[in-house]
Scaffold this motif. Structure first.
Motif, mmCIF file in Angstrom:
data_model
loop_
_atom_site.group_PDB
_atom_site.id
_atom_site.type_symbol
_atom_site.label_atom_id
_atom_site.label_comp_id
_atom_site.label_asym_id
_atom_site.label_seq_id
_atom_site.Cartn_x
_atom_site.Cartn_y
_atom_site.Cartn_z
ATOM 1 N N LYS A 1 5.243 31.183 -4.850
ATOM 2 C CA LYS A 1 5.994 31.726 -5.770
ATOM 3 C C LYS A 1 6.102 33.384 -5.571
ATOM 4 C CE LYS A 1 7.511 31.958 -10.632
ATOM 5 N NZ LYS A 1 7.051 31.227 -11.827
ATOM 6 N N ASN A 2 7.377 33.697 -5.318
ATOM 7 C CA ASN A 2 7.749 35.141 -5.224
ATOM 8 C C ASN A 2 6.788 35.842 -4.037
ATOM 9 O OD1 ASN A 2 9.591 34.801 -7.294
ATOM 10 N ND2 ASN A 2 7.904 35.400 -8.736
ATOM 11 N N LYS A 3 6.432 35.090 -3.039
ATOM 12 C CA LYS A 3 5.730 35.695 -1.989
ATOM 13 C C LYS A 3 6.681 35.687 -0.574
ATOM 14 C CE LYS A 3 1.863 36.212 -4.278
ATOM 15 N NZ LYS A 3 0.736 34.962 -4.144
ATOM 16 N N ARG A 4 6.378 36.490 0.277
ATOM 17 C CA ARG A 4 7.045 36.668 1.653
ATOM 18 C C ARG A 4 6.159 35.853 2.474
ATOM 19 N NH1 ARG A 4 11.626 38.658 -0.176
ATOM 20 N NH2 ARG A 4 11.339 40.198 -1.545
ATOM 21 N N LEU A 5 7.087 35.115 3.312
ATOM 22 C CA LEU A 5 6.375 33.893 3.965
ATOM 23 C C LEU A 5 6.597 34.046 5.541
ATOM 24 C CD1 LEU A 5 7.268 31.048 1.685
ATOM 25 C CD2 LEU A 5 5.288 32.228 1.681
ATOM 26 N N TRP A 6 5.663 33.679 6.098
ATOM 27 C CA TRP A 6 5.664 33.271 7.594
ATOM 28 C C TRP A 6 5.954 31.682 7.685
ATOM 29 C CZ3 TRP A 6 2.843 30.151 10.683
ATOM 30 C CH2 TRP A 6 2.518 30.223 12.047
ATOM 31 N N LEU A 7 7.045 31.395 8.714
ATOM 32 C CA LEU A 7 7.211 29.646 8.838
ATOM 33 C C LEU A 7 7.093 29.397 10.295
ATOM 34 C CD1 LEU A 7 8.624 27.277 7.654
ATOM 35 C CD2 LEU A 7 10.747 28.489 8.203
ATOM 36 N N CYS A 8 6.642 28.455 10.465
ATOM 37 C CA CYS A 8 6.333 27.612 11.806
ATOM 38 C C CYS A 8 6.734 26.079 11.746
ATOM 39 C CB CYS A 8 4.918 27.855 12.194
ATOM 40 S SG CYS A 8 4.936 27.300 13.883
ATOM 41 N N VAL A 9 7.577 25.788 12.853
ATOM 42 C CA VAL A 9 8.170 24.472 12.903
ATOM 43 C C VAL A 9 8.124 24.092 14.311
ATOM 44 C CG1 VAL A 9 10.558 25.242 12.929
ATOM 45 C CG2 VAL A 9 10.133 22.855 12.282
ATOM 46 N N ASP A 10 7.602 22.793 14.536
ATOM 47 C CA ASP A 10 7.724 22.034 15.783
ATOM 48 C C ASP A 10 7.914 20.559 15.687
ATOM 49 O OD1 ASP A 10 7.483 22.015 18.612
ATOM 50 O OD2 ASP A 10 5.493 22.606 18.908
ATOM 51 N N GLU A 11 7.989 20.046 16.677
ATOM 52 C CA GLU A 11 8.464 18.381 17.086
ATOM 53 C C GLU A 11 7.561 17.961 18.012
ATOM 54 O OE1 GLU A 11 10.260 16.320 18.774
ATOM 55 O OE2 GLU A 11 10.434 17.842 20.358
ATOM 56 N N THR A 12 7.007 16.581 17.634
ATOM 57 C CA THR A 12 6.419 15.834 18.665
ATOM 58 C C THR A 12 7.084 14.240 18.611
ATOM 59 O OG1 THR A 12 4.537 15.188 19.850
ATOM 60 C CG2 THR A 12 4.378 15.340 17.314
ATOM 61 N N THR A 13 6.313 13.501 19.261
ATOM 62 C CA THR A 13 6.777 11.851 19.220
ATOM 63 C C THR A 13 5.444 11.375 18.758
ATOM 64 O OG1 THR A 13 6.700 11.648 21.524
ATOM 65 C CG2 THR A 13 8.677 12.278 20.653
ATOM 66 N N ASP A 14 5.835 10.225 17.884
ATOM 67 C CA ASP A 14 4.716 9.229 17.645
ATOM 68 C C ASP A 14 4.811 8.112 18.537
ATOM 69 O OD1 ASP A 14 6.931 7.696 16.993
ATOM 70 O OD2 ASP A 14 6.685 7.475 14.810
ATOM 71 N N CYS A 15 3.854 6.892 18.128
ATOM 72 C CA CYS A 15 3.778 5.729 19.215
ATOM 73 C C CYS A 15 4.907 5.169 19.395
ATOM 74 C CB CYS A 15 2.580 4.857 18.493
ATOM 75 S SG CYS A 15 2.940 4.179 16.998
ATOM 76 N N LYS A 16 5.781 5.384 18.611
ATOM 77 C CA LYS A 16 7.005 4.393 18.664
ATOM 78 C C LYS A 16 8.244 5.478 19.103
ATOM 79 C CE LYS A 16 6.358 1.080 14.781
ATOM 80 N NZ LYS A 16 6.824 0.642 13.639
ATOM 81 N N LYS A 17 8.045 6.450 19.655
ATOM 82 C CA LYS A 17 8.817 7.528 20.175
ATOM 83 C C LYS A 17 9.685 7.992 19.393
ATOM 84 C CE LYS A 17 6.810 6.313 24.255
ATOM 85 N NZ LYS A 17 5.976 7.414 24.835
ATOM 86 N N ASN A 18 9.374 7.976 17.954
ATOM 87 C CA ASN A 18 10.227 8.601 16.932
ATOM 88 C C ASN A 18 9.964 9.978 16.914
ATOM 89 O OD1 ASN A 18 11.804 6.518 16.210
ATOM 90 N ND2 ASN A 18 10.000 5.794 15.043
ATOM 91 N N SER A 19 10.617 10.692 16.639
ATOM 92 C CA SER A 19 10.493 12.422 16.623
ATOM 93 C C SER A 19 9.830 12.607 15.265
ATOM 94 C CB SER A 19 11.665 13.092 16.670
ATOM 95 O OG SER A 19 12.223 13.286 18.072
#
Length: 458
Positions: free
Chosen positions: A133-151
């Motif tokens: 709440k009311n804090k300045r934030l650093w954000l990180c996002v990435d993607e990979t695939t599972d055993c069913k090839k879903n992202s």
């Protein structure tokens, strides 16, 4: 005429104070409360108060025994955060162990524990909301695939504290049927909304250099996020290390073939330990882990002669890759190339290792990258020109240049007013990469379903 039971009148406050004086654990502030059990008592007479004080629950709490609800919450939280499947609660050896050493505490079944999943998830979400709440934030996002090839997309944030590094928080782990810049941006914005974080609170986004992730940064900026989108610098140095690998194909062939000789072969490992006491086993080059090829090359450069003696004694017909490995070890030019890699790029491997520390300050991270720049520009080798070319290509990051200017205090970017918040800004996405391994049980079936229910929105 039907009999109507009259509601029992509540006593006056002075009457309450009079009869609860005999019960030190009870207090009155408009309601009669128990300090030990931390609950409101729905009673207004001395007899009911006496029954509560003499109850098993009150006595256990008075003796320091954890209330059942709190015990269930704590047990659930420990099992999930440690990655222990709920199935263990139904295993007979574990229940016998528990009964032997914790006879006073009843171990719940897996089914009973699942009833607390929703409550614990809500509690964790509320605690994260308070922390952000009311804090300045650093954000990180990435993607990979599972055993069913879903992202699968993971979203991680840090509070940008100007005085110290902070612990990363996993906010979301979502499965997507289609992974595009727009769908990932939607996941990020939905996650921020869930935790009541306005996009304007995000000052910095770190991703890898993939085209999709570059689109995510652009889309977020279009949605009102005044953020700097910086590509992960460990990824950048890893690409430089990959270019080095391509520049030394014979060394790469030596490492790959020798790995096959020792891989899943206890006989060969025993022979290695017998002839090379005190020397660790040959390093494996794992392309999906940062800097492991360089680590393997440095290892073979240091112990080339010792490993050569061991490998040459093996029967080529009995060991996979032995014939090729023996041929490479007899090639004098490969030993020379290994020494070149060791002399020229040992500092690069050290920099990759250092940058993976998420607690580094921004000044320290920039200093490490400057040292790599200086190192690569001082190497006098024709093959290094291609390595340097790769390094220059991954350096082209306009927001990273702005970040350096903010750190130096020479930027005119509006985010300069939050300069102190960038003191411990992390320039790598290794936290989100490791989260895929740490929380890999989230999308499993069967015994991990309760964990998936708990963490799918956290």
């Amino acid at each position: 005429m039907a009999y109507v039971r009259k509601a029992k009148k509540r006593p006056y406050a002075d009457q309450v104070f009079k009869f609860i004086a005999d019960f030190p654990d009870l207090i009155y502030d408009g309601m009669i409360k128990c300090k030990v059990c931390q609950i409101d008592l729905q009673c207004w007479d001395k007899g009911a108060c006496r029954r509560h004080v003499n109850s098993t629950r009150h006595i256990k709490n008075q003796n320091g025994v954890t209330p059942k609800t709190q015990f269930m919450f704590d047990l659930l939280f420990v099992l999930v955060t440690c990655g222990v499947p709920f199935l263990i609660l139904d295993r007979l050896p574990f229940r016998e162990f528990w009964k032997k050493y914790c006879p006073d505490v009843d171990l719940p079944s897996r089914t009973a524990l699942r009833n607390y999943v929703t409550t614990v998830r809500e509690d964790v979400v509320n605690r994260i909301k308070c922390a952000l709440k009311n804090k300045r934030l650093w954000l990180c996002v990435d993607e990979t695939t599972d055993c069913k090839k879903n992202s699968i997309v993971n979203v991680i944030v840090r509070v940008m504290d100007p005085l110290k590094p902070t612990v990363p928080l996993l906010l979301a782990s979502k499965r997507l049927t289609e992974c595009t810049g727009q769908t990932i941006t939607w996941v990020v914005l939905e996650t921020l909304a869930k935790f009541q974080v306005p996009p304007s609170q995000v000052l910095m986004l770190v991703t890898d250099g993939d085209t999709t992730m570059r689109l995510v940064g652009r889309y977020l900026q279009e949605q009102g996020c005044r953020l700097l989108h910086v590509t992960c610098k460990v990824h950048a140095l890893h690409l430089v290390a990959e270019r080095i690998r391509k520049c030394f194909p014979e060394v790469d062939a030596l490492i790959a073939s020798t790995e096959k000789v020792f891989l899943k072969s206890p006989k060969h490992l025993r022979a290695f330990h017998a002839q090379c006491p005190g020397v660790r086993e040959p390093s494996q080059s794992i392309l999906t882990r940062f800097g492991t090829w360089l680590e393997a090359a440095l290892y073979y450069a240091q112990y080339f002669q010792q490993i050569k003696v061991v490998v040459l004694q093996f029967n080529p017909a009995e060991a996979a890759g032995a014939k090729e490995s023996q041929t490479k070890f007899r090639d004098i030019s490969i030993e020379t190339d290994l020494q070149i890699v060791r002399n020229n790029y040992k500092g690069l491997y050290g920099s990759i290792e250092k940058l993976q520390n998420g607690a580094l300050s921004l000044v320290e991270s920039l200093q490490i990258l400057d040292e790599v720049d200086t190192l690569l520009h001082t190497i006098d080798d024709a093959r290094n020109d291609r390595v340097l070319e790769e390094f220059e290509s991954v350096k082209k990051d306009s927001d990273f240049i702005t970040l350096k200017q903010i750190s130096d205090g020479v930027s005119t970017n509006p985010l300069t007013e939050f300069k102190e918040c960038f003191n411990y800004a992390c320039v790598t996405s290794t936290d989100v990469e490791r989260s895929f391994t740490k929380y890999k049980h989230i999308f499993r079936q069967g015994e991990h379903v309760s964990m998936r229910q708990l963490w799918k929105h956290i």
